[in-house]
Design a protein around this motif. Structure first.
Motif, PDB file in Angstrom:
ATOM      1  N   GLY A  17       0.816  -1.204   0.000  1.00  0.00           N
ATOM      2  CA  GLY A  17       0.000   0.000   0.000  1.00  0.00           C
ATOM      3  C   GLY A  17       0.850   1.255   0.000  1.00  0.00           C
ATOM      4  N   TRP A  18       1.938   1.236   0.783  1.00  0.00           N
ATOM      5  CA  TRP A  18       2.857   2.381   0.837  1.00  0.00           C
ATOM      6  C   TRP A  18       3.501   2.617  -0.534  1.00  0.00           C
ATOM      7  CZ3 TRP A  18       4.364   5.669   4.911  1.00  0.00           C
ATOM      8  CH2 TRP A  18       5.453   6.499   4.624  1.00  0.00           C
ATOM      9  N   LEU A  19       3.989   1.544  -1.154  1.00  0.00           N
ATOM     10  CA  LEU A  19       4.617   1.660  -2.465  1.00  0.00           C
ATOM     11  C   LEU A  19       3.611   2.145  -3.512  1.00  0.00           C
ATOM     12  CD1 LEU A  19       6.744  -1.619  -2.444  1.00  0.00           C
ATOM     13  CD2 LEU A  19       7.597   0.711  -2.229  1.00  0.00           C
ATOM     14  N   ALA A  20       2.361   1.672  -3.396  1.00  0.00           N
ATOM     15  CA  ALA A  20       1.316   2.112  -4.320  1.00  0.00           C
ATOM     16  C   ALA A  20       1.075   3.611  -4.178  1.00  0.00           C
ATOM     17  CB  ALA A  20       0.023   1.345  -4.047  1.00  0.00           C
ATOM     18  N   GLY A  21       0.969   4.077  -2.933  1.00  0.00           N
ATOM     19  CA  GLY A  21       0.767   5.502  -2.706  1.00  0.00           C
ATOM     20  C   GLY A  21       1.921   6.329  -3.224  1.00  0.00           C
ATOM     21  N   ASP A  22       3.132   5.814  -3.050  1.00  0.00           N
ATOM     22  CA  ASP A  22       4.317   6.533  -3.522  1.00  0.00           C
ATOM     23  C   ASP A  22       4.313   6.641  -5.048  1.00  0.00           C
ATOM     24  OD1 ASP A  22       7.035   7.680  -2.809  1.00  0.00           O
ATOM     25  OD2 ASP A  22       7.646   6.111  -4.205  1.00  0.00           O
ATOM     26  N   LEU A  23       3.894   5.577  -5.730  1.00  0.00           N
ATOM     27  CA  LEU A  23       3.788   5.629  -7.187  1.00  0.00           C
ATOM     28  C   LEU A  23       2.733   6.638  -7.629  1.00  0.00           C
ATOM     29  CD1 LEU A  23       3.955   1.886  -8.344  1.00  0.00           C
ATOM     30  CD2 LEU A  23       5.541   3.700  -8.973  1.00  0.00           C
TER      31      LEU A  23
END
Length: 223
Positions: free
Chosen positions: A173-179
């Motif tokens: 979820g964190w990586l998705a938000g960062d993208l």
């Protein structure tokens, strides 16, 4: 060996260790419910898929990441994968994965997630190599033992500490938000209207994946 070459090699090693850890977590999450004899196959095929993708993407990553909407789509895919992995977490049930279907499903999940996550990894390696294709190949080959070894270690830890599964989904979820927050379509708007947008959006999506995944898993659990 020149100082510049040594620095490039050290940079690539650091990139592989840091970014390869994300791939290792994805592979471990996707393979955690496979029968014992198929976990190694899942790790090997998942790693092979990750490396093949990096070989292809290393030549196109810089251009691809500038395409408006691509990071947004990739982020949404990671969100879906994170929620899906939590929904499939059956530590508290007696459900057993069908071996052939389970292995194919695990590999498919790994390939989709690796495609999204390998873009940044490919760019980082290409940037550190500064056009030296020998260093690019070195970086790709070095990532193989890091991903395989990391996946095996994380799988063992998951069996002892199931909370790692939740943490892994939160990481997605964190990586998705960062993208998403860095997508050319949204970056200007989000950074202008949301203070500390990088952290707020990434943290919000991490929490959303964990909460929604847990809720959906509870609803789908047999009574």
């Amino acid at each position: 060996m020149t100082d510049a070459l040594v620095i490039s090699i050290l940079q690539i090693i650091a990139i592989d260790i840091i970014l390869g850890g994300d791939n290792a977590i994805i592979i471990a999450l996707a393979c955690r419910d496979l029968p014992a004899h198929q976990k190694k196959l899942g790790i090997l095929w998942g790693t092979a898929g990750a490396i093949i993708l990096r070989v292809i993407l290393v030549f196109f990553a810089t251009t691809l990441l500038t395409v408006p909407g691509l990071k947004l789509i990739g982020g949404l895919l990671l969100l879906w994968i994170g929620v899906k992995l939590l929904m499939e977490n059956d530590d508290e049930s007696e459900h057993k994965v069908n071996s052939s279907k389970g292995l194919a499903s695990a590999i498919r999940t790994i390939i989709i997630a690796d495609f999204v996550m390998s873009l940044d990894n490919s760019i980082a390696i290409a940037a550190a190599a500064k056009g030296n294709m020998y260093l690019v190949v070195f970086g790709l080959l070095l990532s193989v033992p890091i991903i395989i070894g990391g996946s095996a270690i994380i799988l063992k830890l998951m069996s002892r500490y199931p909370v790692i599964i939740t943490m892994g989904a939160g990481l997605l979820g964190w990586l998705a938000g960062d993208l998403i927050v860095h997508d050319p379509l949204l970056k200007a708007y989000l950074t202008q209207h949301i203070p500390y947008a990088d952290i707020v959006v990434a943290g919000g999506f991490a929490a959303a994946v964990i909460i929604s995944g847990r809720i959906l898993a509870t609803r789908h659990k047999p009574v």
